[in-house]
Every structure is written in structure tokens, then in C-alpha cells.
Design a protein around this motif. Structure first.
Motif, PDB file in Angstrom:
ATOM      1  N   GLY A  44       0.816  -1.214   0.000  1.00 32.46           N
ATOM      2  CA  GLY A  44       0.000   0.000   0.000  1.00 32.46           C
ATOM      3  C   GLY A  44       0.846   1.258   0.000  1.00 32.46           C
ATOM      4  N   GLU A  45       1.923   1.263   0.792  1.00 33.27           N
ATOM      5  CA  GLU A  45       2.809   2.433   0.824  1.00 33.27           C
ATOM      6  C   GLU A  45       3.482   2.650  -0.530  1.00 33.27           C
ATOM      7  N   ARG A  46       3.909   1.574  -1.158  1.00 33.00           N
ATOM      8  CA  ARG A  46       4.564   1.710  -2.464  1.00 33.00           C
ATOM      9  C   ARG A  46       3.579   2.170  -3.533  1.00 33.00           C
ATOM     10  N   GLU A  47       2.356   1.666  -3.476  1.00 34.42           N
ATOM     11  CA  GLU A  47       1.314   2.138  -4.402  1.00 34.42           C
ATOM     12  C   GLU A  47       1.006   3.607  -4.148  1.00 34.42           C
ATOM     13  N   LEU A  48       1.060   4.012  -2.884  1.00 33.38           N
ATOM     14  CA  LEU A  48       0.821   5.411  -2.534  1.00 33.38           C
ATOM     15  C   LEU A  48       1.888   6.312  -3.142  1.00 33.38           C
ATOM     16  N   ILE A  49       3.127   5.876  -3.122  1.00 30.99           N
ATOM     17  CA  ILE A  49       4.205   6.647  -3.766  1.00 30.99           C
ATOM     18  C   ILE A  49       3.910   6.783  -5.262  1.00 30.99           C
ATOM     19  N   ALA A  50       3.500   5.682  -5.900  1.00 25.09           N
ATOM     20  CA  ALA A  50       3.168   5.719  -7.331  1.00 25.09           C
ATOM     21  C   ALA A  50       1.993   6.657  -7.598  1.00 25.09           C
ATOM     22  N   ALA A  51       0.979   6.606  -6.755  1.00 22.03           N
ATOM     23  CA  ALA A  51      -0.190   7.484  -6.926  1.00 22.03           C
ATOM     24  C   ALA A  51       0.202   8.943  -6.749  1.00 22.03           C
ATOM     25  N   TYR A  52       1.015   9.218  -5.731  1.00 20.21           N
ATOM     26  CA  TYR A  52       1.439  10.591  -5.446  1.00 20.21           C
ATOM     27  C   TYR A  52       2.224  11.183  -6.612  1.00 20.21           C
ATOM     28  N   VAL A  53       3.185  10.444  -7.120  1.00 21.27           N
ATOM     29  CA  VAL A  53       3.981  10.926  -8.253  1.00 21.27           C
ATOM     30  C   VAL A  53       3.091  11.107  -9.480  1.00 21.27           C
ATOM     31  N   SER A  54       2.188  10.163  -9.712  1.00 25.30           N
ATOM     32  CA  SER A  54       1.283  10.271 -10.858  1.00 25.30           C
ATOM     33  C   SER A  54       0.383  11.497 -10.736  1.00 25.30           C
ATOM     34  N   GLY A  55      -0.024  11.814  -9.506  1.00 26.57           N
ATOM     35  CA  GLY A  55      -0.807  13.028  -9.281  1.00 26.57           C
ATOM     36  C   GLY A  55       0.010  14.277  -9.556  1.00 26.57           C
ATOM     37  N   LEU A  56       1.262  14.289  -9.091  1.00 26.70           N
ATOM     38  CA  LEU A  56       2.134  15.437  -9.374  1.00 26.70           C
ATOM     39  C   LEU A  56       2.326  15.619 -10.875  1.00 26.70           C
ATOM     40  N   ASN A  57       2.355  14.497 -11.608  1.00 25.57           N
ATOM     41  CA  ASN A  57       2.510  14.553 -13.061  1.00 25.57           C
ATOM     42  C   ASN A  57       1.185  14.804 -13.783  1.00 25.57           C
ATOM     43  N   GLN A  58       0.115  14.915 -13.028  1.00 22.81           N
ATOM     44  CA  GLN A  58      -1.226  15.143 -13.568  1.00 22.81           C
ATOM     45  C   GLN A  58      -1.639  14.070 -14.567  1.00 22.81           C
ATOM     46  N   VAL A  81      -5.362   8.103   1.205  1.00 27.25           N
ATOM     47  CA  VAL A  81      -4.754   8.333  -0.109  1.00 27.25           C
ATOM     48  C   VAL A  81      -5.065   9.748  -0.583  1.00 27.25           C
ATOM     49  N   GLU A  82      -6.307  10.170  -0.442  1.00 28.38           N
ATOM     50  CA  GLU A  82      -6.692  11.525  -0.850  1.00 28.38           C
ATOM     51  C   GLU A  82      -5.937  12.583  -0.053  1.00 28.38           C
ATOM     52  N   GLU A  83      -5.802  12.376   1.252  1.00 25.97           N
ATOM     53  CA  GLU A  83      -5.072  13.335   2.083  1.00 25.97           C
ATOM     54  C   GLU A  83      -3.612  13.427   1.664  1.00 25.97           C
ATOM     55  N   VAL A  84      -2.980  12.276   1.427  1.00 24.31           N
ATOM     56  CA  VAL A  84      -1.569  12.266   1.037  1.00 24.31           C
ATOM     57  C   VAL A  84      -1.394  12.939  -0.312  1.00 24.31           C
TER      58      VAL A  84
END
Length: 184
Positions: A44-58, A81-84
Motif C-alpha cells: 500500500g505504501e509503495r502504491e501510494l508513492i506511485a499514486a502521489y507521483v502520478s498526481g504530481l505529473n497530472q 490516499v486523498e489526504e496524502v
């Protein structure tokens, strides 16, 4: 509408993988190792990193996908996930994960933006060299995946249920279609 004819109605990277299965294999194997392989960071933490970077990349498809995958594997679910993704500095996460997300954000800008201070902060918060390494590689890989998906203008579903269904499959069988026991 994608820039090229993919010959598939599959959204996002899945359509690209159908178009070029010979490149899909290595890319899926990389995701499997990074996001589901042996690690002291949870899946879950690793997926969160992927989600966060993907969000930064829009990258809407990748951010939505990996947010759903993270939510399915974190006890706090979608709310965390939304908060992070909105503001990791204010999210209720451990200091180590916060420091690793800062490294991921630096990588998203440029690999050269990762500083000794980032690494020292992660180590001070308890991150191992392997966790720092894997965070950098997850962030770098997702910059590539995001650019691949958006560079060919793939389709991203609007329905959150589509991402939830994909999360069920990823949690069950992973990126290569072979179930592995959870080790983290």
C-alpha cells in the motif's frame, strides 16, 4: 482519443500494453518488483508513492489507478490516499513515509533535485538505503509510465468503479498475472 490506433478499447496503459505486448512484459515485471516484491515498505505504501507521483505529473489514469490500488491495500483506505495526494505534509502518515514522499516529489521534478538533506531526513526518520533506493526508482518509473500514458493520449475512465475493479485484480494477481503471497 489516443494519438495512434491501438486496436483496443482498454483504457490507459492497458491499451498500450495490448498494442505492444513485447514491451508490456518488462514494464509489468518492473511494476511487480517495485510495487509487490519483497520490501520493508508495504504494498500500500509503495502504491501510494506511485499514486502521489502520478498526481504530481497530472496523469489522471495512473493517479486514479494507483490511488485505488493503494486504498485497497492500506487500512485507512481512500481517505488517507486523498489526504496524502493533496498534501503529504499534513497527512496522518509516519515521518518515514513523509520523508520518502518528499524524495519522490524531488525525483518527479528532476533526479538532481534529490539532495543529501532529503536522504538524511529519510534516514533520520528510519528509512533504509533500500527504501530510499526503491522510492527513487518508483518515482522515476512512474514518471516514465505517466509520460507513456499521456504522451499517447490514452483514455482514462471517469467511473471510479473501473479503478476499484482493477484494484481487486492487482491485489489478487499482481501486475504479471501471477499471485504472490504478501510479504509486506
Amino acid at each position: 482519443m489516443p494519438h495512434i490506433t491501438l486496436g483496443s478499447d482498454e483504457p490507459g496503459i492497458r491499451g498500450l500494453f495490448r498494442y505492444r505486448p513485447e514491451t508490456a512484459g518488462p514494464l509489468n515485471e518492473l511494476a511487480e518488483v517495485l510495487l509487490r516484491g519483497d520490501s520493508t515498505l508495504s504494498r500500500g505504501e509503495r502504491e501510494l508513492i506511485a499514486a502521489y507521483v502520478s498526481g504530481l505529473n497530472q496523469c489522471r489514469f495512473c493517479c486514479s489507478s494507483h490511488s485505488a490500488f493503494a486504498a485497497a491495500q492500506l487500512p485507512e483506505g481512500a481517505a488517507l490516499v486523498e489526504e496524502v495526494c493533496a498534501d503529504p505534509s499534513a497527512a496522518p502518515i509516519p515521518a518515514k513515509l513523509r520523508a520518502l514522499l518528499a524524495i519522490a516529489a524531488a525525483v518527479q521534478q528532476s533526479g538532481r533535485n534529490v539532495t543529501g538533506e532529503h536522504v538524511a531526513a529519510a534516514r533520520a526518520a528510519g528509512a533504509t538505503d533500500r527504501e530510499i533506493h526503491d522510492t527513487v526508482l518508483i518515482a522515476a518509473a512512474f514518471c516514465m509510465y505517466n509520460r507513456y500514458v499521456d504522451g499517447l493520449a490514452t483514455v482514462a475512465p471517469d467511473d471510479p468503479a473501473a479503478y476499484a475493479r482493477a484494484a481487486e485484480q492487482i491485489v489478487a494477481v499482481g501486475y504479471t498475472g501471477t499471485a504472490r503471497p504478501a510479504t509486506s
